[in-house]
Scaffold this active site. Sequence first.
Site, mmCIF file in Angstrom:
data_model
loop_
_atom_site.group_PDB
_atom_site.id
_atom_site.type_symbol
_atom_site.label_atom_id
_atom_site.label_comp_id
_atom_site.label_asym_id
_atom_site.label_seq_id
_atom_site.Cartn_x
_atom_site.Cartn_y
_atom_site.Cartn_z
ATOM 1 N NE ARG A 164 -3.099 -4.000 -0.466
ATOM 2 C CZ ARG A 164 -2.488 -4.083 0.471
ATOM 3 N NH1 ARG A 164 -2.340 -5.405 1.035
ATOM 4 N NH2 ARG A 164 -1.574 -2.933 1.020
ATOM 5 C CB SER A 246 -3.741 2.193 -3.683
ATOM 6 O OG SER A 246 -3.260 3.114 -2.432
ATOM 7 C CD GLU A 342 -4.320 -2.209 -4.582
ATOM 8 O OE1 GLU A 342 -5.284 -1.950 -4.014
ATOM 9 O OE2 GLU A 342 -3.239 -1.788 -3.897
#
Length: 346
Positions: A164, A246, A342
């Site tokens: 990520r 998420s 994130e």
Amino acid sequence: MFVEQNVPLQPYNSFGIVARAHTLVRVRDEADVQAVLADPQLGPGRKFVLGGGSNIVLTGDVKPVVLKVEIPGRRLLEETPRAWIVEAGAGENWHDFVAWTLEQGYPGLENLSLIPGTVGAAPVQNVGAYGVELQDRFESLDAIDLETGRSFTLDAAQCAFGYRDSVFKHESARPGGYGLAGKALITRVRFRLPRPWKPVLGYLELERRMADDGNRAPSAQQIHDWICAIRRAKLPDPRVTGNAGSFFKNPTVTPEQCSDIIAREPNIVHYPMPDGTVKLAAGWLIDACGWKGKSVGHAGVYEKQALVLVNRGGATGGEVVTLAKAIQTSVYERFGIRLEPEPVVV
């Protein structure tokens, strides 16, 4: 170049947080970016690149010039015995692009179905799901330097992909460094979809679908349909309940750290990684700390998936950040693990 003032950003962030852009420019081609940079009022100031708004938390009005990326286009560039090379404009909806590749007979992105956001934002985050990451299918991208106006192309190595992560999420550590956070706008992305196609089926949920359907050799379209169904069953639709997918990365630990945690928490969900580390399920850690379904103000933890933070109606960015920090503290105090968010907090 189409310039707007005092623009509501609630429709342009998937959390549905109320905020405004002082100035917003809709970027529909490379010339629009050049026009912004050449403009005596817009050019000198800071810029904020906005794609689908699915990976940001707005904590107030945005003062930098917002460049809303809306560059369209999908096409097959090349077909060889070993791959299809396909290209998409940065403003294309990611899921729609994935569906288009399958309709055209170019499989390979099906595991990344139903991920919210735009094509241009996907390399920034190195999106991934169900055993596939964008870097596994990446060829190259085009971008524009927001300081010089120069167009450039990056390959996978230059994008410095990580979990990520990419060069677009980091600032330069020194003058002349290569961090591109806030310094570049991606215009087009190209993907290498391998031939012959091979399904990626290593995840338990996909194994269950195969068993339930009695289909041990699914097509790419079938995998796409399964993943859409799985995601819809456990993740809230941002058009109904504001969220950014998420919220935390799944942390990785050493085998020794994992063994220590298993000794105390035998049921912890964990996955051995090829590099010898062990990935822990952040959602399990959060759930174990009792956060599922809890709220701070109007921001809450989704009842079906503790990894997802949601807007229960009227949440502010501050409430989301406060909730996230409280979760991080709980997980660290119980497991000694620091969860990393994130989304980008703006």
